[in-house]
Design a protein around this motif. Sequence first.
Motif, PDB file in Angstrom:
ATOM      1  N   LEU A   1      -3.023   6.735  13.868  1.00  0.00           N
ATOM      2  CA  LEU A   1      -3.488   7.837  13.011  1.00  0.00           C
ATOM      3  C   LEU A   1      -4.433   7.420  12.109  1.00  0.00           C
ATOM      4  O   LEU A   1      -5.806   7.824  11.896  1.00  0.00           O
ATOM      5  CB  LEU A   1      -2.393   8.632  12.338  1.00  0.00           C
ATOM      6  N   CYS A   2      -3.967   6.484  11.235  1.00  0.00           N
ATOM      7  CA  CYS A   2      -5.028   6.043  10.073  1.00  0.00           C
ATOM      8  C   CYS A   2      -6.206   5.233  10.729  1.00  0.00           C
ATOM      9  O   CYS A   2      -7.291   5.468  10.339  1.00  0.00           O
ATOM     10  CB  CYS A   2      -4.392   4.638   9.483  1.00  0.00           C
ATOM     11  N   ARG A   3      -6.276   4.539  11.852  1.00  0.00           N
ATOM     12  CA  ARG A   3      -7.309   4.082  12.557  1.00  0.00           C
ATOM     13  C   ARG A   3      -8.185   4.938  13.400  1.00  0.00           C
ATOM     14  O   ARG A   3      -9.517   4.550  13.744  1.00  0.00           O
ATOM     15  CB  ARG A   3      -6.809   2.827  13.456  1.00  0.00           C
TER      16      ARG A   3
ATOM     17  N   ARG B   1      -6.011  10.197  -1.241  1.00  0.00           N
ATOM     18  CA  ARG B   1      -6.796  10.108   0.045  1.00  0.00           C
ATOM     19  C   ARG B   1      -5.951   9.094   1.126  1.00  0.00           C
ATOM     20  O   ARG B   1      -6.169   7.778   0.873  1.00  0.00           O
ATOM     21  CB  ARG B   1      -8.317   9.783   0.015  1.00  0.00           C
ATOM     22  N   CYS B   2      -4.900   9.652   1.560  1.00  0.00           N
ATOM     23  CA  CYS B   2      -4.107   8.877   2.355  1.00  0.00           C
ATOM     24  C   CYS B   2      -3.247   9.728   3.459  1.00  0.00           C
ATOM     25  O   CYS B   2      -2.487  10.549   2.890  1.00  0.00           O
ATOM     26  CB  CYS B   2      -3.324   7.690   1.866  1.00  0.00           C
ATOM     27  N   HIS B   3      -3.163   9.240   4.698  1.00  0.00           N
ATOM     28  CA  HIS B   3      -2.296  10.125   5.437  1.00  0.00           C
ATOM     29  C   HIS B   3      -0.950  10.094   5.302  1.00  0.00           C
ATOM     30  O   HIS B   3      -0.117  11.121   5.005  1.00  0.00           O
ATOM     31  CB  HIS B   3      -2.530   9.739   7.153  1.00  0.00           C
ATOM     32  N   LEU B   4      -0.510   8.837   4.940  1.00  0.00           N
ATOM     33  CA  LEU B   4       1.030   8.498   4.732  1.00  0.00           C
ATOM     34  C   LEU B   4       1.247   9.294   3.204  1.00  0.00           C
ATOM     35  O   LEU B   4       2.530   9.953   3.263  1.00  0.00           O
ATOM     36  CB  LEU B   4       1.206   7.122   4.608  1.00  0.00           C
TER      37      LEU B   4
ATOM     38  N   LEU C   1       0.351   6.553  -5.578  1.00  0.00           N
ATOM     39  CA  LEU C   1       0.822   6.980  -4.046  1.00  0.00           C
ATOM     40  C   LEU C   1      -0.109   6.440  -3.025  1.00  0.00           C
ATOM     41  O   LEU C   1       0.415   6.291  -1.839  1.00  0.00           O
ATOM     42  CB  LEU C   1       0.314   8.532  -4.306  1.00  0.00           C
ATOM     43  N   HIS C   2      -1.273   5.771  -3.200  1.00  0.00           N
ATOM     44  CA  HIS C   2      -2.221   5.305  -2.424  1.00  0.00           C
ATOM     45  C   HIS C   2      -1.500   3.649  -2.115  1.00  0.00           C
ATOM     46  O   HIS C   2      -1.550   3.083  -3.399  1.00  0.00           O
ATOM     47  CB  HIS C   2      -3.563   5.092  -2.805  1.00  0.00           C
ATOM     48  N   PRO C   3      -1.431   3.204  -0.820  1.00  0.00           N
ATOM     49  CA  PRO C   3      -1.372   1.874  -0.837  1.00  0.00           C
ATOM     50  C   PRO C   3      -2.199   0.890  -1.713  1.00  0.00           C
ATOM     51  O   PRO C   3      -1.757  -0.331  -1.812  1.00  0.00           O
ATOM     52  CB  PRO C   3      -1.224   1.507   0.951  1.00  0.00           C
TER      53      PRO C   3
ATOM     54  N   GLY D   1     -12.261   5.982  10.659  1.00  0.00           N
ATOM     55  CA  GLY D   1     -10.552   6.028  10.292  1.00  0.00           C
ATOM     56  C   GLY D   1     -10.583   5.880   8.828  1.00  0.00           C
ATOM     57  O   GLY D   1     -11.486   5.967   8.357  1.00  0.00           O
ATOM     58  N   CYS D   2      -9.285   5.467   8.326  1.00  0.00           N
ATOM     59  CA  CYS D   2      -9.127   5.392   6.858  1.00  0.00           C
ATOM     60  C   CYS D   2      -9.810   3.890   6.669  1.00  0.00           C
ATOM     61  O   CYS D   2      -9.751   2.939   7.345  1.00  0.00           O
ATOM     62  CB  CYS D   2      -7.649   5.213   6.784  1.00  0.00           C
ATOM     63  N   ILE D   3     -10.680   3.808   5.530  1.00  0.00           N
ATOM     64  CA  ILE D   3     -11.683   2.519   5.420  1.00  0.00           C
ATOM     65  C   ILE D   3     -10.697   1.499   5.029  1.00  0.00           C
ATOM     66  O   ILE D   3     -11.132   0.398   5.010  1.00  0.00           O
ATOM     67  CB  ILE D   3     -12.656   3.094   4.307  1.00  0.00           C
ATOM     68  N   PHE D   4      -9.580   1.821   4.384  1.00  0.00           N
ATOM     69  CA  PHE D   4      -8.459   0.637   3.850  1.00  0.00           C
ATOM     70  C   PHE D   4      -7.723   0.084   5.049  1.00  0.00           C
ATOM     71  O   PHE D   4      -7.056  -0.797   4.894  1.00  0.00           O
ATOM     72  CB  PHE D   4      -7.549   1.233   2.847  1.00  0.00           C
ATOM     73  N   ALA D   5      -7.594   0.809   6.140  1.00  0.00           N
ATOM     74  CA  ALA D   5      -6.682   0.441   7.258  1.00  0.00           C
ATOM     75  C   ALA D   5      -6.670  -0.890   7.475  1.00  0.00           C
ATOM     76  O   ALA D   5      -5.533  -1.478   7.700  1.00  0.00           O
ATOM     77  CB  ALA D   5      -7.043   1.157   8.499  1.00  0.00           C
ATOM     78  N   PRO D   6      -7.928  -1.632   7.876  1.00  0.00           N
ATOM     79  CA  PRO D   6      -7.810  -3.013   8.069  1.00  0.00           C
ATOM     80  C   PRO D   6      -6.919  -4.089   7.262  1.00  0.00           C
ATOM     81  O   PRO D   6      -6.750  -4.983   7.391  1.00  0.00           O
ATOM     82  CB  PRO D   6      -9.236  -3.600   8.109  1.00  0.00           C
ATOM     83  N   ARG D   7      -6.802  -3.604   6.049  1.00  0.00           N
ATOM     84  CA  ARG D   7      -6.001  -4.280   4.749  1.00  0.00           C
ATOM     85  C   ARG D   7      -4.655  -3.511   4.449  1.00  0.00           C
ATOM     86  O   ARG D   7      -4.179  -4.159   3.653  1.00  0.00           O
ATOM     87  CB  ARG D   7      -6.824  -4.215   3.649  1.00  0.00           C
ATOM     88  N   CYS D   8      -4.530  -2.650   5.121  1.00  0.00           N
ATOM     89  CA  CYS D   8      -3.213  -1.680   4.830  1.00  0.00           C
ATOM     90  C   CYS D   8      -2.163  -2.142   5.733  1.00  0.00           C
ATOM     91  O   CYS D   8      -2.187  -1.907   7.083  1.00  0.00           O
ATOM     92  CB  CYS D   8      -3.520  -0.332   4.718  1.00  0.00           C
ATOM     93  N   SER D   9      -0.891  -2.673   4.980  1.00  0.00           N
ATOM     94  CA  SER D   9       0.302  -2.852   5.817  1.00  0.00           C
ATOM     95  C   SER D   9       1.063  -1.835   6.580  1.00  0.00           C
ATOM     96  O   SER D   9       1.631  -1.977   7.320  1.00  0.00           O
ATOM     97  CB  SER D   9       1.243  -3.708   5.044  1.00  0.00           C
TER      98      SER D   9
HETATM   99  S1  SF4 Z   1      -4.328   6.370   5.460  1.00  0.00           S
HETATM  100 FE1  SF4 Z   1      -2.904   4.871   6.533  1.00  0.00          FE
HETATM  101  S2  SF4 Z   1      -4.487   2.859   6.535  1.00  0.00           S
HETATM  102 FE2  SF4 Z   1      -5.217   4.546   4.904  1.00  0.00          FE
HETATM  103  S3  SF4 Z   1      -4.274   3.616   2.986  1.00  0.00           S
HETATM  104 FE3  SF4 Z   1      -3.001   5.303   3.867  1.00  0.00          FE
HETATM  105  S4  SF4 Z   1      -1.310   4.604   5.255  1.00  0.00           S
HETATM  106 FE4  SF4 Z   1      -2.927   2.898   4.648  1.00  0.00          FE
END
Ligand code: SF4
Length: 325
Positions: free
Chosen positions: A299-301, A317-320, A248-250, A286-294
């Motif tokens: 919202l994530c940031r 743990r992911c908004h999307l 589920l998580h990118p 924001g989401c700690i993975f955002a800088p690497r997440c396509s």
């Molecule tokens: S919350 Fe947003 S930036 Fe973080 S992993 Fe999910 S989609 Fe990517």
Amino acid sequence: MSRDVASIEGLSVAFGRPPTQVLALRSVSLTLRAGQITGIVGESGSGKSTLALALIGLLPQAARVTEGAIRIGNQNIAGLPEARLRAIRGARVSMVFQDPMTALSPSRTIGGHLLDAQHRDRASGRSALRTRAIEVLRKVGVPDPAAQLDRYPHQLSGGMRQRVAIAMALLGRPELLIADEITTALDVTLEAQILHLLRELRSEIDGAILFISHNLGAIAEICDQVAVFYAGELVEEGPVRDIFHSPLHPYTRALRDCDPARIEGAARHLPSIPGETPVVRAPPTGCIFAPRCSLATELCRTKVPVWAAIAEGRGVRCHLAVSKT
Ligand code: SF4
Ligand SMILES: Nc1ncnc2c1ncn2[C@@H]1O[C@H](COP(=O)(O)OP(=O)(O)OP(=O)(O)O)[C@@H](O)[C@H]1O
Ligand SMILES: [Mg+2]
């Protein structure tokens, strides 16, 4: 559902003090159950060893548990004094490290180590302890175990030393066996043998196994449950099939998709994802993975995603991902 052997509840661990502190674990919750192998996977610096050391009461001096509980059975061991932790180590929780020499002294025989590992049972007498040492060596696949007792660690191969370290960990009859990158230094054949051994031990020990690895193939091969860590956070957890077939998580998807063949082979290591794991010194905004997440959005940031439990032992743990479930 089988018995809970250990659980981490909302655990945060920091090394050092602000402004140079490292927030190595943030709000991590994870339950380890009897009869299960739980795998922990994540890039270097994601907090895997910090979690393992917290569970065995061996966090270094520089570490502070800033919130949460570390339960072994019903006992919260966070903040217990060293004397109480020593009673838990070996008896309730044992750990095997990447380098078996961490547990072995070059000047002691294998027999000496295995007798020491049973010091709580010393009332049984030397001959009974020796018999049990031989039994456990046989169980972990050491050939001609009686003859090995008089040998020194340097006279054994790396794979045999790792088996002896596992035997020592088993002699205390732990409820939780932690294996932190124990096959990383071994060649493919030895690695396959040790993985097979862990799988056998799973049904033999009345407890849980925590298997930490960079190796997705090894995780896919022997684990029942998988926890994916990124930069100090648990980002996804689920049964092994779900993690590899419907992540589920990118970040989990990126790990898997870098090269799907990687989860088939036992000797492969973490594929690389563009960018680097950050060292986290202040609570993220924001989401700690955002800088690497396509897939990152505004919202994530700007908003930290919270842990969403989807089912027993399944969460992300992911908004999307949450908006899609
Ligand atoms: S919350 Fe947003 S930036 Fe973080 S992993 Fe999910 S989609 Fe990517
Ligand atoms: N003794 C320490 N003092 C200061 N920082 C530390 C200490 N031990 C670990 N850290 C930091 O805590 C974070 C998590 O480290 P940890 O060793 O738990 O990661 P890991 O997932 O086990 O990595 P690896 O795959 O390299 O073993 C890292 O940023 C690391 O630099
Ligand atoms: Mg580590």
